[in-house]
Motif scaffolding. Structure first.
Motif, PDB file in Angstrom:
ATOM      1  N   ALA A  35     -38.281  21.010  34.958  1.00 16.20           N
ATOM      2  CA  ALA A  35     -36.993  21.907  34.310  1.00 16.20           C
ATOM      3  C   ALA A  35     -36.089  20.891  33.787  1.00 16.20           C
ATOM      4  N   PRO A  36     -35.160  20.988  32.793  1.00 13.07           N
ATOM      5  CA  PRO A  36     -34.141  20.279  32.232  1.00 13.07           C
ATOM      6  C   PRO A  36     -33.005  20.151  33.240  1.00 13.07           C
TER       7      PRO A  36
ATOM      8  N   GLN B 119     -29.903  20.526  25.516  1.00  6.60           N
ATOM      9  CA  GLN B 119     -30.769  20.315  26.743  1.00  6.60           C
ATOM     10  C   GLN B 119     -30.577  18.692  27.080  1.00  6.60           C
ATOM     11  N   VAL B 120     -30.374  18.539  28.274  1.00  5.60           N
ATOM     12  CA  VAL B 120     -30.330  16.911  28.702  1.00  5.60           C
ATOM     13  C   VAL B 120     -31.272  17.214  29.833  1.00  5.60           C
ATOM     14  N   ARG B 121     -32.486  16.011  29.924  1.00  3.07           N
ATOM     15  CA  ARG B 121     -33.416  16.115  30.969  1.00  3.07           C
ATOM     16  C   ARG B 121     -33.065  14.726  31.814  1.00  3.07           C
TER      17      ARG B 121
ATOM     18  N   GLU C 248     -29.139  22.063  37.060  1.00  2.00           N
ATOM     19  CA  GLU C 248     -29.934  22.171  38.218  1.00  2.00           C
ATOM     20  C   GLU C 248     -30.285  23.723  38.632  1.00  2.00           C
ATOM     21  N   GLY C 249     -30.533  24.371  37.850  1.00  2.00           N
ATOM     22  CA  GLY C 249     -30.999  25.784  37.663  1.00  2.00           C
ATOM     23  C   GLY C 249     -29.851  26.784  37.806  1.00  2.00           C
ATOM     24  N   ARG C 250     -28.771  26.331  38.061  1.00  2.00           N
ATOM     25  CA  ARG C 250     -27.629  27.362  38.351  1.00  2.00           C
ATOM     26  C   ARG C 250     -26.857  27.577  37.212  1.00  2.00           C
ATOM     27  N   ASP C 251     -26.133  28.828  36.809  1.00  2.00           N
ATOM     28  CA  ASP C 251     -25.352  28.768  35.590  1.00  2.00           C
ATOM     29  C   ASP C 251     -24.097  28.409  36.022  1.00  2.00           C
ATOM     30  N   LEU C 252     -23.456  27.553  35.575  1.00  2.00           N
ATOM     31  CA  LEU C 252     -22.310  26.945  35.651  1.00  2.00           C
ATOM     32  C   LEU C 252     -21.058  27.996  35.534  1.00  2.00           C
TER      33      LEU C 252
END
Lengths: 323, 322, 289
Positions: free
Chosen positions: A3-4, A31-33, A73-77
């Motif tokens: 995941a990005p 997106q930033v990977r 990191e998977g969480r919606d800021l």
């Protein structure tokens, strides 16, 4: 495919202004990977800085993100409260700002401003934080670190201040660094130095980078993947090499010509005629249409869309898509 | 370091100049006023002998320059003239009444600064809250209240109606000593201090509030937030630190207002200090006392300004380099 | 260079009434304006509102408020309501007059200092600092005591000690505009210093002075009342400050002698401060949130 690191989807950011609402960012994906260096380029008023600040949850009111997600990191800021944001800021996401003079507290010694990041997040003691701050300053070229740490911002030059800001951001070893026009306020001779220093240290630390700039040469130097924004919308994205050699969107093409200081037959600089639309009442069709040399009838009626996903190069333009 | 030394010397020189200018102003005003400088300075009830002596002493029959020289010679010796109502040198009259004023002023100022800054911070940070919004409105009213009227209102409520506090003078029990005396004075201090304090708190909190709002909107606050710094630390370590700078400066400038405050408050409460002395002197048109007070208070204000300058120097690192 | 809040609304709204509209939105300022107008009308129409003559004691002394004497009577039998209505006049006149004087002196000092700079600026600034440091009330007390407590004297005394803050503000405005293009242009075509100061720079620089002038009225009213309280008022005219001095000894038995005159002074000052705050909103909204 993992995941990005940062995944912005459908972001809309608005400012209430008097009678109308200004939509600075209108449905944008980015997106930033992990380990990637992404550039976001656009002119003043394109919404790029707004996007940067929203990603770090630092947008000043009355601006508000009204739609979309900013997944880090998977969480919606966007769903986090202030305490949650404070945990992430400085330790996982950090920012470098445009004007190192106004973004540093004039009354506090720079060493303490750098060590403050550590003291806010880690369990280390004050003296340990101070030592690390000194080391970080030296790593960024401010030597002797112990002496420089005791200085106040007004005693440093613009380039030195920006190194302090970078130190402040990276000392917490964040995974993502967002840099908003980090060299715009600096002398041309200093710009390259700072970029080199920045490049070196994020390579060393393995930090991902989201670099915002209106200056294509800066983006070209630093980034491997590029997004282009215009009037609140994303108009093109792609790997740097492809974008610079074969830009698809007319705006990107115009930007490249203008920044290359092209002159025409009459020795006049190439400029883009016209002005960006009023973002309080954006046009229905493509926002660049009225300035576009390749304008077609369909362009004024409806905007071309970017495909979902962030692979390859794509432009939001009817020239490259079936209507 | 040398730069600081020069700065201090410059401010001191300026302070001396101000005092000299103030003394000259009173000197000129008395001579420009309608009427005879002799009778102004000697009083209506004075004897011809006293008037003649005074004329000789001050050189009132000679040129303005001679008078000026004699005047400053006198001042140099600490001689502020002679009060014809108290029949003592002005300097001793002032000396005798100085302590109660210092007590009242010192205490009120100390408490007001602390409370005022606290209120100012909260009205700035909690702008949405109804409570603090109301407090902010209250400070506008508080800052507009005439001190002598507020004093009377407090007397009416707390002195007359509720009978909680005494309303007159510094002490009621002349024989009390030690702790009983301190308690007595404290009780008498309550209302005059509350009067002055309310207005001072209103003033300081408004100053702090506007400085805080400015500081809170600064870019370095964004950068500090960007480090994940907690709200509490943001407000106190970053914003307040910067906001205090203009607050200190303006407090220094508002000292003249403070003077007006204690003059009328002491008069309302018959507090036996320099303020009520001013009132008595005005009533009797005892100009030596009035002008003596003017000079003494100017010197005090100038010294206080020097003090705030030094405080400012200590907390703002940017000046030290110049 | 993009700053986060650089997306300012374009100036498409009609500028003329923008100021008025901003002012009106500030409810507090509107309240202040209404209050001030009420107070002004009250004193203007005093002869209609009360049939008593000022400064004449007709009634019995120390009567509490009643339907006959709305605010009671004082120790000399004068109707307090009448005294208050007429007493407003001195306060308001001195307030506005002294502010006007301070304004004129401040404009002259500030523009000269800010425009010419250098030694002239230095001297004027030293004088300004001098007047700011010296305790104002004492200077005014001395002047009024020596020269007599008439309205003109009081107004002049307060006026010539109140000009420093506005002079400073105007000087700052001049300093920043001195090098502007339109000033350069005017000088190039041979405009005199006077012309540049009065016709070119002053109209643009004057607005912060308006705010200061307004707030100065409030401080002047306070100062005049304080002076009257200390005994320095015209004995032939009703005065709010003097009423407050006379009321101290009767506080135990006649609260109305103190409360009403004081309230009116407070209302005058508060209303002007509110208006002043509203004016700040028009001129510099960034300062307020």
């Amino acid at each position: 495919m993992n995941a990005p690191l940062l995944n912005i989807s459908g972001l809309r950011v608005q400012y209430p202004t008097g009678d109308a609402t200004l939509t600075a960012v209108d449905g944008v994906d980015l997106q930033v990977r992990e380990g990637q260096r992404v550039g976001l380029v656009g002119e003043s008023g394109s919404g790029k800085s707004t996007l940067a600040f929203v990603a770090a949850r630092l947008l000043r009111s009355p601006g508000r993100a009204t739609e979309g997600r900013v997944d880090f990191e998977g969480r919606d800021l966007l769903s986090l409260d202030e305490a949650g944001c404070n945990e992430i800021r400085g330790s996982r996401i950090a920012m470098v700002y445009q004007d190192p003079f106004t973004f540093l507290n004039p009354l506090i010694r720079v060493g303490n401003q750098v060590s403050e990041t550590l003291q806010t997040h880690s369990r280390c003691s004050r003296s340990q934080a101070r030592t690390q701050a000194v080391m970080m300053l030296e790593r960024l070229g401010l030597r002797p670190g112990a002496v420089m740490a005791r200085k106040h911002p007004h005693q440093l030059s613009g380039g030195q201040r920006q190194r302090v800001v970078i130190a402040m951001a990276l000392i917490g070893r964040p995974r993502l660094l967002i840099a908003d026009e980090p060299t715009t306020a600096l002398d041309v001779t200093v710009q390259a130095q700072i970029l080199r220093v920045l490049s070196g240290i994020i390579a060393e630390l393995g930090t991902s980078l989201l670099l915002i700039s209106h200056d294509l040469s800066v983006i070209r130097l630093m980034c491997e993947f590029i997004y282009v924004m215009y009037a609140g919308k994303m108009v093109e994205f792609g790997p740097a090499a492809e974008l610079f050699t074969a830009p698809r969107h007319p705006y990107t093409q115009a930007l490249l010509r203008a920044s290359g200081h092209d002159v025409d037959a009459n020795r006049r600089f190439f400029t883009i005629p016209g002005a960006p639309p009023d973002l309080r009442r954006p046009p229905e069709g493509c926002r660049f249409a009225h300035r576009c040399p390749h304008r077609m009838k369909i362009c004024a009626r409806s905007p071309a869309l970017l495909p979902v996903g962030h692979a390859g190069s794509h432009a939001a333009c009817w020239l490259h898509q079936p209507p | 370091m040398r730069a600081i030394g020069l700065y201090v010397v410059r401010r001191l020189a300026w302070a001396v100049l101000v005092c000299i200018a103030a003394a000259t102003m009173t000197f000129l005003l008395i001579r420009l006023a309608p009427g005879n400088p002799v009778s102004i300075l000697a009083g209506d009830q004075s004897t011809p002998e006293y008037q003649a002596a005074l004329t000789r002493q001050l050189g009132l029959d000679q040129s303005l320059w001679v008078q000026l020289v004699k005047y400053f010679q006198q001042l140099g010796h600490g001689d502020l003239g002679y009060s014809f109502t108290y029949h003592t040198p002005v300097a001793s009259v002032i000396e005798a009444r100085a302590a109660p004023t210092l007590l009242l002023m010192g205490l009120t100022l100390a408490i007001s600064v602390v409370v005022g800054i606290w209120v100012g911070v909260h009205t700035a940070v909690r702008r949405g809250s109804k409570l603090w919004g109301a407090v902010e409105g209250a400070t506008l009213v508080g800052y507009s209240l005439p001190a002598f009227w507020l004093g009377q209102v407090l007397i009416l409520i707390f002195g007359v109606q509720l009978g909680w506090f005494p309303t007159l003078g510094e002490t009621s029990d002349l024989g009390a000593t030690g702790f009983a005396h301190i308690a007595d004075v404290t009780w008498h201090l309550a209302l005059p201090a509350a009067t002055l304090g309310t207005i001072e708190v209103a003033l300081i909190s408004r100053l702090t509030r506007s400085a805080m709002v400015e500081a809170l909107g600064s870019d370095y606050m964004v950068a500090a937030r960007g480090k994940g710094v907690s709200q509490r630390r943001l407000v106190y370590r970053h914003a307040l630190r910067n906001a205090l700078l203009p607050v200190v400066t303006v407090i220094g400038l508002e000292l003249g207002w403070l003077v007006a405050g204690f003059v009328v408050v002491e008069t309302v409460f018959s507090w036996p200090g320099l303020g009520s002395l001013t009132f008595a002197a005005i009533d009797a048109r005892d100009y030596p006392v009035i002008t003596g007070l003017f000079i003494v208070i100017t010197v005090s204000v100038v010294l206080a300004n020097l003090l705030t300058d030094l405080v400012y120097l200590m907390i703002d690192p940017r000046i030290r380099v110049d | 260079m993009t700053s986060v809040v650089s997306l300012a609304p374009p100036e498409s709204q009609p500028q003329r009434f923008r100021g008025m509209r901003v002012f009106m939105v500030n409810k507090a300022a509107v309240i202040g304006l209404i209050l001030l107008i009420i107070l002004l009308l009250a004193t203007l129409f005093a002869p209609l509102l009360t049939h008593y003559q000022p400064m004449r004691g007709f009634g019995r002394p120390l009567l509490p408020p009643s339907s006959v004497h709305l605010m009671g009577t004082d120790d000399l039998g004068r109707d307090v309501f009448t005294e208050v209505l007429y007493g407003e006049r001195v306060s308001i006149i001195v307030g506005f007059l002294s502010s006007a004087i301070a304004f004129v002196v401040g404009v002259i000092a500030g523009s000269v200092a800010g425009y010419f700079g250098g030694a002239v600026d230095n001297i004027v600034m030293r004088i300004t600092e001098l007047f700011q440091v010296v305790p104002r009330i004492f200077l005014v007390i001395i002047m009024v005591a020596l020269f007599g407590a008439h309205v003109e004297v009081t107004a002049i005394a307060i006026g010539i000690t109140s000009w420093p803050p506005s002079a400073r503000i105007l000087r700052a405005e001049f300093l920043s505009r001195r090098e502007s293009d339109y000033v350069m242009a005017a000088r190039v075509i041979g405009a005199s210093h006077w012309h540049v100061i009065v016709r070119e720079i002053l109209p643009n620089a004057i607005s912060p002075m308006i705010v200061t002038a307004t707030l100065n009225v409030a401080t002047a009213v306070l100062l005049e009342a304080s002076l009257a309280f200390l005994g320095l008022s015209d004995p032939n005219v009703s005065s709010l400050g003097r009423m407050l001095q006379g009321s101290v000894q009767f506080l135990q038995i006649a609260w109305w002698m103190s409360i009403f005159p004081g309230l009116v002074v407070v209302f005058i000052i508060v209303s002007i401060n509110l208006i002043g705050d509203g004016l700040i909103d028009i001129l510099n909204p960034k300062l307020r949130q």
